[in-house]
Design an enzyme around this catalytic site. Sequence first.
Site, PDB file in Angstrom:
ATOM      1  N   LYS A 292       4.212  21.006 -27.475  1.00  0.00           N
ATOM      2  CA  LYS A 292       3.133  21.515 -26.651  1.00  0.00           C
ATOM      3  C   LYS A 292       2.046  20.950 -26.665  1.00  0.00           C
ATOM      4  O   LYS A 292       1.367  20.543 -25.703  1.00  0.00           O
ATOM      5  CB  LYS A 292       3.086  23.008 -27.085  1.00  0.00           C
ATOM      6  CG  LYS A 292       2.034  23.883 -25.909  1.00  0.00           C
ATOM      7  CD  LYS A 292       1.741  25.045 -26.285  1.00  0.00           C
ATOM      8  CE  LYS A 292       0.357  25.723 -25.588  1.00  0.00           C
ATOM      9  NZ  LYS A 292       0.194  27.010 -25.784  1.00  0.00           N
TER      10      LYS A 292
ATOM     11  N   GLY B 292      -4.245  31.921 -31.020  1.00  0.00           N
ATOM     12  CA  GLY B 292      -3.462  30.805 -30.707  1.00  0.00           C
ATOM     13  C   GLY B 292      -4.201  29.489 -29.874  1.00  0.00           C
ATOM     14  O   GLY B 292      -4.017  28.300 -30.450  1.00  0.00           O
ATOM     15  N   LYS B 293      -5.409  29.864 -29.183  1.00  0.00           N
ATOM     16  CA  LYS B 293      -6.310  28.684 -28.999  1.00  0.00           C
ATOM     17  C   LYS B 293      -6.697  27.686 -30.141  1.00  0.00           C
ATOM     18  O   LYS B 293      -6.638  26.534 -30.205  1.00  0.00           O
ATOM     19  CB  LYS B 293      -7.320  28.782 -28.292  1.00  0.00           C
ATOM     20  CG  LYS B 293      -7.132  29.241 -26.759  1.00  0.00           C
ATOM     21  CD  LYS B 293      -8.615  29.344 -26.311  1.00  0.00           C
ATOM     22  CE  LYS B 293      -8.386  30.015 -24.781  1.00  0.00           C
ATOM     23  NZ  LYS B 293      -9.663  30.439 -24.259  1.00  0.00           N
TER      24      LYS B 293
ATOM     25  N   ASP C 247     -12.155  27.779 -21.324  1.00  0.00           N
ATOM     26  CA  ASP C 247     -11.721  28.610 -20.370  1.00  0.00           C
ATOM     27  C   ASP C 247     -10.611  28.475 -19.789  1.00  0.00           C
ATOM     28  O   ASP C 247     -10.386  27.264 -19.221  1.00  0.00           O
ATOM     29  CB  ASP C 247     -12.688  29.109 -19.607  1.00  0.00           C
ATOM     30  CG  ASP C 247     -12.604  30.404 -19.186  1.00  0.00           C
ATOM     31  OD1 ASP C 247     -12.545  31.420 -19.921  1.00  0.00           O
ATOM     32  OD2 ASP C 247     -12.236  30.721 -17.827  1.00  0.00           O
ATOM     33  N   SER C 248      -9.345  29.107 -19.734  1.00  0.00           N
ATOM     34  CA  SER C 248      -8.144  28.483 -19.381  1.00  0.00           C
ATOM     35  C   SER C 248      -7.378  29.926 -18.702  1.00  0.00           C
ATOM     36  O   SER C 248      -7.789  30.962 -18.839  1.00  0.00           O
ATOM     37  CB  SER C 248      -7.178  28.289 -20.453  1.00  0.00           C
ATOM     38  OG  SER C 248      -7.331  28.762 -21.534  1.00  0.00           O
TER      39      SER C 248
ATOM     40  N   TYR D 206       1.281  33.443 -22.103  1.00  0.00           N
ATOM     41  CA  TYR D 206       2.292  33.185 -20.998  1.00  0.00           C
ATOM     42  C   TYR D 206       3.175  32.224 -21.346  1.00  0.00           C
ATOM     43  O   TYR D 206       4.265  31.927 -20.762  1.00  0.00           O
ATOM     44  CB  TYR D 206       1.590  33.043 -19.838  1.00  0.00           C
ATOM     45  CG  TYR D 206       0.766  34.236 -19.349  1.00  0.00           C
ATOM     46  CD1 TYR D 206       1.140  35.211 -18.473  1.00  0.00           C
ATOM     47  CD2 TYR D 206      -0.810  33.938 -19.497  1.00  0.00           C
ATOM     48  CE1 TYR D 206       0.481  35.946 -18.211  1.00  0.00           C
ATOM     49  CE2 TYR D 206      -1.692  35.301 -19.166  1.00  0.00           C
ATOM     50  CZ  TYR D 206      -0.918  36.331 -18.442  1.00  0.00           C
ATOM     51  OH  TYR D 206      -1.901  37.278 -18.125  1.00  0.00           O
TER      52      TYR D 206
HETATM   53  P1  ITT Z   1     -11.655  32.903 -26.069  1.00  0.00           P
HETATM   54  O1  ITT Z   1     -12.585  33.555 -24.594  1.00  0.00           O
HETATM   55  O2  ITT Z   1     -12.365  33.480 -27.222  1.00  0.00           O
HETATM   56  O3  ITT Z   1     -11.233  31.630 -26.101  1.00  0.00           O
HETATM   57  P2  ITT Z   1      -9.582  34.188 -24.201  1.00  0.00           P
HETATM   58  O4  ITT Z   1      -8.029  34.542 -24.789  1.00  0.00           O
HETATM   59  O5  ITT Z   1     -10.336  35.476 -23.871  1.00  0.00           O
HETATM   60  O6  ITT Z   1     -10.264  33.645 -25.795  1.00  0.00           O
HETATM   61  P3  ITT Z   1      -9.498  33.002 -21.914  1.00  0.00           P
HETATM   62  O7  ITT Z   1     -10.506  33.788 -21.486  1.00  0.00           O
HETATM   63  O8  ITT Z   1      -9.807  31.425 -21.736  1.00  0.00           O
HETATM   64  O9  ITT Z   1      -9.710  32.848 -23.535  1.00  0.00           O
HETATM   65  O10 ITT Z   1      -8.212  33.388 -21.432  1.00  0.00           O
HETATM   66  C1  ITT Z   1      -7.180  32.420 -21.430  1.00  0.00           C
HETATM   67  C2  ITT Z   1      -5.965  33.250 -21.167  1.00  0.00           C
HETATM   68  O11 ITT Z   1      -4.867  32.396 -20.431  1.00  0.00           O
HETATM   69  C3  ITT Z   1      -5.124  33.667 -22.737  1.00  0.00           C
HETATM   70  O12 ITT Z   1      -5.638  34.658 -23.024  1.00  0.00           O
HETATM   71  C4  ITT Z   1      -3.600  33.469 -22.021  1.00  0.00           C
HETATM   72  O13 ITT Z   1      -3.219  34.719 -21.516  1.00  0.00           O
HETATM   73  C5  ITT Z   1      -3.616  32.389 -21.001  1.00  0.00           C
HETATM   74  N1  ITT Z   1      -3.391  31.014 -21.408  1.00  0.00           N
HETATM   75  C6  ITT Z   1      -4.284  30.238 -21.612  1.00  0.00           C
HETATM   76  N2  ITT Z   1      -3.937  29.085 -22.201  1.00  0.00           N
HETATM   77  C7  ITT Z   1      -2.559  29.455 -22.404  1.00  0.00           C
HETATM   78  C8  ITT Z   1      -1.592  28.725 -23.196  1.00  0.00           C
HETATM   79  O14 ITT Z   1      -1.798  27.565 -23.716  1.00  0.00           O
HETATM   80  N3  ITT Z   1      -0.323  29.349 -23.400  1.00  0.00           N
HETATM   81  C9  ITT Z   1      -0.034  30.577 -23.085  1.00  0.00           C
HETATM   82  N4  ITT Z   1      -1.190  31.266 -22.271  1.00  0.00           N
HETATM   83  C10 ITT Z   1      -2.141  30.665 -22.043  1.00  0.00           C
END
Ligand code: ITT
Length: 204
Positions: free
Chosen positions: A174, A13-14, A70-71, A153
């Site tokens: 978005k 998704g990212k 990281d988000s 989410y």
């Molecule tokens: P990478 O570390 O490989 O990039 P990850 O999904 O593990 O992937 P993070 O540790 O940064 O990355 O987790 C971010 C989570 O926060 C993500 O899996 C979602 O659950 C949530 N999240 C972040 N951005 C979002 C978005 O734009 N829309 C919905 N949920 C989001």
Amino acid sequence: MKPRLLLATGNSGKLAEFRALLSQTPFELLDLSAFPELRLPEEGDDYRANAVAKAQHASRQSGLPALADDSGLEVRALGGAPGPHSARYGGPGLDARGRVNRLLAELGPGGERRARFVCFVALALPDGSLRLRRGVCEGRLLEAAAGDAGFGYDPIFQPEGHTVSMAQLEAAQKNRISHRARAIADLKPALLELAEGRNDKRVR
Ligand code: ITT
């Protein structure tokens, strides 16, 4: 030849959002499928440190400039949780829909529903230099999931100024308002400098 930029995320998704947000830049955008041996580091409880660790590791391993984020989702009534633990919230047995349901159950109906998405984006260069930017998207949590677009989410997050969930918005919408879009917009000048070979070595 176009300069290359590695998008260091294992989250599809990212990755789709990064590709769209960076489509107008001069880079050839690579993803981790080009480096099958590369594993991103384990994550801790600090967005900034996590983003930097992912980008630096990817840049060192690939020899390319690398971008990582990281988000997470911060829920006010839960004291900012799940925050940097958003991807792992509820334990390893849950998928994205399971995490959404778990969060709705923990929060219960009504009450304080303010929430925000936070994103730290890190750009690491092979010379060791680093750029870091933050983006935030304020909103509130819905009481039931709605929509299929986006990821994570998005189905329960209603961005401020909108009447539908993030997952009911077009991807392009978005990408105008999201935490990730804001962080990338702020990073654009540094990316353009990099593309033009003008990047200096200061850490900013
Ligand atoms: P990478 O570390 O490989 O990039 P990850 O999904 O593990 O992937 P993070 O540790 O940064 O990355 O987790 C971010 C989570 O926060 C993500 O899996 C979602 O659950 C949530 N999240 C972040 N951005 C979002 C978005 O734009 N829309 C919905 N949920 C989001």
